[in-house]
Design a protein around this motif. Structure first.
Motif, mmCIF file in Angstrom:
data_model
loop_
_atom_site.group_PDB
_atom_site.id
_atom_site.type_symbol
_atom_site.label_atom_id
_atom_site.label_comp_id
_atom_site.label_asym_id
_atom_site.label_seq_id
_atom_site.Cartn_x
_atom_site.Cartn_y
_atom_site.Cartn_z
ATOM 1 N N SER A 72 18.171 43.882 59.428
ATOM 2 C CA SER A 72 17.309 45.051 59.616
ATOM 3 C C SER A 72 18.120 46.336 59.668
ATOM 4 O O SER A 72 17.715 47.358 59.109
ATOM 5 N N PHE A 73 19.266 46.295 60.340
ATOM 6 C CA PHE A 73 20.130 47.470 60.442
ATOM 7 C C PHE A 73 20.585 47.908 59.046
ATOM 8 O O PHE A 73 20.526 49.089 58.704
ATOM 9 N N ARG A 74 21.001 46.946 58.217
ATOM 10 C CA ARG A 74 21.436 47.276 56.851
ATOM 11 C C ARG A 74 20.279 47.855 56.023
ATOM 12 O O ARG A 74 20.471 48.786 55.245
ATOM 13 N N ALA A 75 19.069 47.325 56.225
ATOM 14 C CA ALA A 75 17.910 47.842 55.493
ATOM 15 C C ALA A 75 17.617 49.294 55.880
ATOM 16 O O ALA A 75 17.305 50.118 55.018
ATOM 17 N N VAL A 76 17.738 49.594 57.167
ATOM 18 C CA VAL A 76 17.508 50.969 57.632
ATOM 19 C C VAL A 76 18.574 51.903 57.056
ATOM 20 O O VAL A 76 18.266 53.006 56.600
ATOM 21 N N GLY A 81 19.836 56.143 52.917
ATOM 22 C CA GLY A 81 20.808 56.595 51.932
ATOM 23 C C GLY A 81 22.248 56.474 52.395
ATOM 24 O O GLY A 81 23.131 57.133 51.870
ATOM 25 N N LEU A 82 22.484 55.624 53.391
ATOM 26 C CA LEU A 82 23.836 55.421 53.914
ATOM 27 C C LEU A 82 24.400 54.102 53.403
ATOM 28 O O LEU A 82 23.659 53.151 53.152
ATOM 29 N N ASN A 83 25.710 54.043 53.281
ATOM 30 C CA ASN A 83 26.388 52.835 52.831
ATOM 31 C C ASN A 83 26.511 51.871 54.002
ATOM 32 O O ASN A 83 27.194 52.155 54.978
ATOM 33 N N ALA A 84 25.890 50.711 53.869
ATOM 34 C CA ALA A 84 25.885 49.718 54.949
ATOM 35 C C ALA A 84 27.280 49.196 55.256
ATOM 36 O O ALA A 84 27.528 48.697 56.355
ATOM 37 N N GLU A 86 29.852 51.062 55.557
ATOM 38 C CA GLU A 86 30.579 52.098 56.286
ATOM 39 C C GLU A 86 30.048 52.333 57.701
ATOM 40 O O GLU A 86 30.641 53.104 58.444
ATOM 41 N N TRP A 87 28.930 51.700 58.072
ATOM 42 C CA TRP A 87 28.316 51.971 59.369
ATOM 43 C C TRP A 87 28.086 50.685 60.153
ATOM 44 O O TRP A 87 27.719 49.667 59.595
ATOM 45 N N THR A 88 28.270 50.795 61.466
ATOM 46 C CA THR A 88 27.963 49.715 62.397
ATOM 47 C C THR A 88 27.101 50.309 63.513
ATOM 48 O O THR A 88 27.075 51.537 63.697
ATOM 49 N N PRO A 89 26.409 49.487 64.270
ATOM 50 C CA PRO A 89 25.648 50.029 65.405
ATOM 51 C C PRO A 89 26.537 50.835 66.363
ATOM 52 O O PRO A 89 26.123 51.871 66.881
ATOM 53 N N SER A 90 27.749 50.378 66.569
ATOM 54 C CA SER A 90 28.667 51.097 67.460
ATOM 55 C C SER A 90 28.982 52.486 66.932
ATOM 56 O O SER A 90 29.014 53.462 67.683
ATOM 57 N N GLU A 91 29.199 52.590 65.623
ATOM 58 C CA GLU A 91 29.468 53.902 65.029
ATOM 59 C C GLU A 91 28.257 54.819 65.142
ATOM 60 O O GLU A 91 28.388 56.025 65.343
#
Length: 148
Positions: A72-76, A81-84, A86-91
């Motif tokens: 779900s996080f990757r889908a959001v 428009g963000l690269n999955a 490059e991002w984590t919940p912590s970031e």
């Protein structure tokens, strides 16, 4: 603002786990929309739906596991428009703290509001100062995201 200090089914597990929540209006609106979407998912699942009265549940009403959450996080991220990669919940949490700080909220308050334990966290604030502190934080979030 939404204020709650106990669970729907009864009191919290421990006295220390009680919290008062000042919820930004944007979050309350998002949760209302989420409930409407969940009602649609419930109807779509039909007999497969397991009603455990969860706020965040799988497509059949069951408890989310780490795979559900990551998917779900990757889908959001993709939708935003963000690269999955490059991002984590912590970031995201660190970015949230930075946004609060940029908006003028003291870093200790920003960290506490994001769930990081600090001496300035609400649990350690005198009761008569707690509500204004939480309200200030919720209003700051509403202000930051007012144009979105």
């Amino acid at each position: 603002m939404l204020w709650r200090s106990v669970r729907e089914g009864g009191d919290t597990k421990t006295r220390k786990s009680r919290r008062t929540l000042a919820m930004p209006k944007r979050c309350a609106e998002a949760l209302k929309l989420h409930r409407e979407r969940q009602d649609v998912a419930k109807k779509a699942a039909g007999d497969r739906w397991q009603d455990d009265d969860l706020v965040f549940a799988s497509k059949v009403g069951t408890e989310l596991d780490s795979h559900n959450v990551r998917r779900s996080f990757r889908a959001v991220l993709k939708k935003a428009g963000l690269n999955a990669q490059e991002w984590t919940p912590s970031e995201m949490r660190h970015s949230f703290v930075s946004m609060l700080s940029d908006a003028g909220m003291p870093i200790e308050a920003s960290l506490a509001w994001s769930g990081t334990a600090t001496p300035a966290s609400p649990e350690r604030s005198p009761a008569n100062k707690l509500r204004p502190l939480l309200l200030e934080r919720a209003e700051a979030v509403d202000q930051i995201f007012r144009d979105l």
